[in-house]
Write a protein that holds these residues in place. Sequence first.
Motif, PDB file in Angstrom:
ATOM      1  N   CYS A  41     100.762  10.554  23.930  1.00 32.47           N
ATOM      2  CA  CYS A  41     101.431  11.513  23.056  1.00 32.47           C
ATOM      3  C   CYS A  41     102.930  11.594  23.337  1.00 32.47           C
ATOM      4  O   CYS A  41     103.678  12.139  22.530  1.00 32.47           O
ATOM      5  N   TYR A  42     103.366  11.055  24.461  1.00 28.27           N
ATOM      6  CA  TYR A  42     104.785  11.101  24.793  1.00 28.27           C
ATOM      7  C   TYR A  42     105.545   9.890  24.249  1.00 28.27           C
ATOM      8  O   TYR A  42     106.755   9.799  24.421  1.00 28.27           O
ATOM      9  N   PHE A  43     104.830   8.959  23.607  1.00 29.64           N
ATOM     10  CA  PHE A  43     105.530   7.859  22.974  1.00 29.64           C
ATOM     11  C   PHE A  43     106.464   8.356  21.880  1.00 29.64           C
ATOM     12  O   PHE A  43     107.568   7.847  21.698  1.00 29.64           O
ATOM     13  N   SER A  48     112.006   9.561  19.891  1.00 28.95           N
ATOM     14  CA  SER A  48     112.999  10.560  19.489  1.00 28.95           C
ATOM     15  C   SER A  48     114.237  10.481  20.377  1.00 28.95           C
ATOM     16  O   SER A  48     115.380  10.451  19.881  1.00 28.95           O
ATOM     17  N   ILE A  49     114.030  10.432  21.689  1.00 29.45           N
ATOM     18  CA  ILE A  49     115.159  10.342  22.617  1.00 29.45           C
ATOM     19  C   ILE A  49     115.899   9.023  22.436  1.00 29.45           C
ATOM     20  O   ILE A  49     117.142   8.967  22.458  1.00 29.45           O
ATOM     21  N   GLY A  50     115.147   7.934  22.238  1.00 30.21           N
ATOM     22  CA  GLY A  50     115.784   6.633  22.057  1.00 30.21           C
ATOM     23  C   GLY A  50     116.644   6.561  20.812  1.00 30.21           C
ATOM     24  O   GLY A  50     117.748   6.002  20.845  1.00 30.21           O
ATOM     25  N   SER A  51     116.164   7.132  19.695  1.00 27.55           N
ATOM     26  CA  SER A  51     116.954   7.104  18.464  1.00 27.55           C
ATOM     27  C   SER A  51     118.225   7.932  18.601  1.00 27.55           C
ATOM     28  O   SER A  51     119.296   7.530  18.119  1.00 27.55           O
ATOM     29  N   MET A  52     118.140   9.066  19.290  1.00 25.26           N
ATOM     30  CA  MET A  52     119.344   9.858  19.518  1.00 25.26           C
ATOM     31  C   MET A  52     120.308   9.113  20.428  1.00 25.26           C
ATOM     32  O   MET A  52     121.536   9.141  20.224  1.00 25.26           O
ATOM     33  N   GLY A  53     119.780   8.424  21.451  1.00 24.41           N
ATOM     34  CA  GLY A  53     120.642   7.641  22.331  1.00 24.41           C
ATOM     35  C   GLY A  53     121.345   6.515  21.601  1.00 24.41           C
ATOM     36  O   GLY A  53     122.533   6.259  21.831  1.00 24.41           O
ATOM     37  N   LEU A  54     120.641   5.830  20.702  1.00 23.16           N
ATOM     38  CA  LEU A  54     121.264   4.754  19.923  1.00 23.16           C
ATOM     39  C   LEU A  54     122.339   5.315  18.991  1.00 23.16           C
ATOM     40  O   LEU A  54     123.389   4.685  18.789  1.00 23.16           O
ATOM     41  N   SER A  87     109.837  11.586  14.655  1.00 19.00           N
ATOM     42  CA  SER A  87     109.175  11.402  15.943  1.00 19.00           C
ATOM     43  C   SER A  87     109.170  12.691  16.761  1.00 19.00           C
ATOM     44  O   SER A  87     108.201  12.976  17.478  1.00 19.00           O
ATOM     45  N   LEU A  88     110.221  13.503  16.654  1.00 22.56           N
ATOM     46  CA  LEU A  88     110.232  14.788  17.354  1.00 22.56           C
ATOM     47  C   LEU A  88     109.154  15.713  16.803  1.00 22.56           C
ATOM     48  O   LEU A  88     108.458  16.409  17.559  1.00 22.56           O
ATOM     49  N   THR A  89     109.006  15.725  15.493  1.00 23.10           N
ATOM     50  CA  THR A  89     107.942  16.519  14.880  1.00 23.10           C
ATOM     51  C   THR A  89     106.568  16.032  15.320  1.00 23.10           C
ATOM     52  O   THR A  89     105.679  16.839  15.634  1.00 23.10           O
ATOM     53  N   ASP A  90     106.399  14.720  15.354  1.00 23.58           N
ATOM     54  CA  ASP A  90     105.113  14.151  15.760  1.00 23.58           C
ATOM     55  C   ASP A  90     104.791  14.519  17.208  1.00 23.58           C
ATOM     56  O   ASP A  90     103.640  14.841  17.535  1.00 23.58           O
ATOM     57  N   PHE A  91     105.787  14.499  18.075  1.00 26.20           N
ATOM     58  CA  PHE A  91     105.548  14.870  19.474  1.00 26.20           C
ATOM     59  C   PHE A  91     105.121  16.331  19.594  1.00 26.20           C
ATOM     60  O   PHE A  91     104.167  16.658  20.303  1.00 26.20           O
ATOM     61  N   CYS A  92     105.844  17.226  18.913  1.00 22.50           N
ATOM     62  CA  CYS A  92     105.514  18.655  18.998  1.00 22.50           C
ATOM     63  C   CYS A  92     104.101  18.925  18.485  1.00 22.50           C
ATOM     64  O   CYS A  92     103.339  19.701  19.088  1.00 22.50           O
ATOM     65  N   ASN A  93     103.736  18.283  17.359  1.00 23.71           N
ATOM     66  CA  ASN A  93     102.388  18.468  16.819  1.00 23.71           C
ATOM     67  C   ASN A  93     101.325  17.963  17.787  1.00 23.71           C
ATOM     68  O   ASN A  93     100.315  18.630  18.030  1.00 23.71           O
ATOM     69  N   LYS A  94     101.546  16.769  18.331  1.00 22.77           N
ATOM     70  CA  LYS A  94     100.559  16.216  19.256  1.00 22.77           C
ATOM     71  C   LYS A  94     100.456  17.051  20.526  1.00 22.77           C
ATOM     72  O   LYS A  94      99.358  17.231  21.067  1.00 22.77           O
TER      73      LYS A  94
END
Length: 421
Positions: A41-43, A48-54, A87-94
């Motif tokens: 679930c942390y994928f 999300s973090i990777g896209s913000m970093g890019l 992806s941030l939404t998906d993480f919070c839901n999961k």
Amino acid sequence: MQQRRPQASGACQEEQPQDETKKHSVKTPTMPLPPAQRRGCYFSLAFSIGSMGLACGSLWQIPNSSDRISLQRGLVLTSLGFIYFVSLTDFCNKYLLETSHGQRFRRKYRLMMSDVLEITNKIVSAIQASFSFLVGLIVCKSTCTKSFVYASHFLMEAYGWFGTAYFMYDIWSMYKVHTQKIADKLHLLRITKGQGAGAGAPTSNGHANGKVNGQSRPTSGGNNNGSTPGTPHEICDYDGACVQIPKDGRWDFLKYVLTHPVMMIHHVFIGTFGLLVVTYIRGGGHCIYSYMFMMEFSTPFVSLRSILSTMRLKDSRVYIANGLLMLATFFVCRVCMWPYVMWRYSLAIEAASMWAAMCGLPRGCLVSIAILFLPQLYWFYLMVLGALKVFLPQKRKPPNADLQATIAATPIPTALVNGKN
């Protein structure tokens, strides 16, 4: 017999109802997964973090703060924005739906599937608003000391591209919350119908069916605002309006857009014209637009108010304190902001008065200001009405006050807690 739902590969699901006979129990057996699967679930968080970093890395090589963002870089930033928010939404839901911590949190506050989606939507909204305010503050400090009208900053254009993705994504996110609210209420109606109208079976958010104090109550899904459907073909939506439900129980996306015109106009305008046009096509004037970005300072308080309401904590001190902060920040950042900006603009161009400065603006600019400013007045008016209801409650006791206390102690069926409709 109902078959068990197979576990998805890579999901971090830890709890599942075992059979139909235990469907309405509060506690469900725990089936821990191997650590490798639980970390799945942390994928989404990593994406999300990777896209913000890019996105941040793509701006690292820009030498001067006044440089422009190219069309190619802007499209990349918008694409990364979609990846980030989805992806941030998906993480919070999961996290809330499939981890042991999320399971305990949902049972504690009796959250249905739609409640989880609502909380996730508000969390992402608060994060986006924090980014917007931070960008606006940086740009304001950098440009307003140079030129109030003509200075520019690449960060304003960059987040204009990145933030556009949020407003387009959020329309779909709100639609998913809307449809899940309807699905949960329809499922509660079916449960109530099966248990019998005379048993006073609980429905959603403090409403019930059957007899109350000797008086019969109509079968309804209920909502936070106390409304009840007028006909059997209607059900009360989460925003208080009675809506027509299709026979198949599905809600068309286009119909949702047409029935929420103010929110749709606000999102489409901000996401397209409000961000891209004023930051990329026009160029310059970023000191003025930075104040528009800083208007989002009040959004985290608005989001927290909605989350506390979903958790049924309206009577808590945190809810009241947050409500006061929300009113204060909304009034300063959204109601008083534009008159202040126009006053600063009149001083910058040395106009005879603020009214004279506004009259000198192009008609399209005046229309844009009206589209952005008038909804803020309307929403502030609704907030004031809500605050008056909290601080000046009616003295008469509601007829179903005893019923509300009984339902507050009644658990939501596990079928709804686990998202089964």
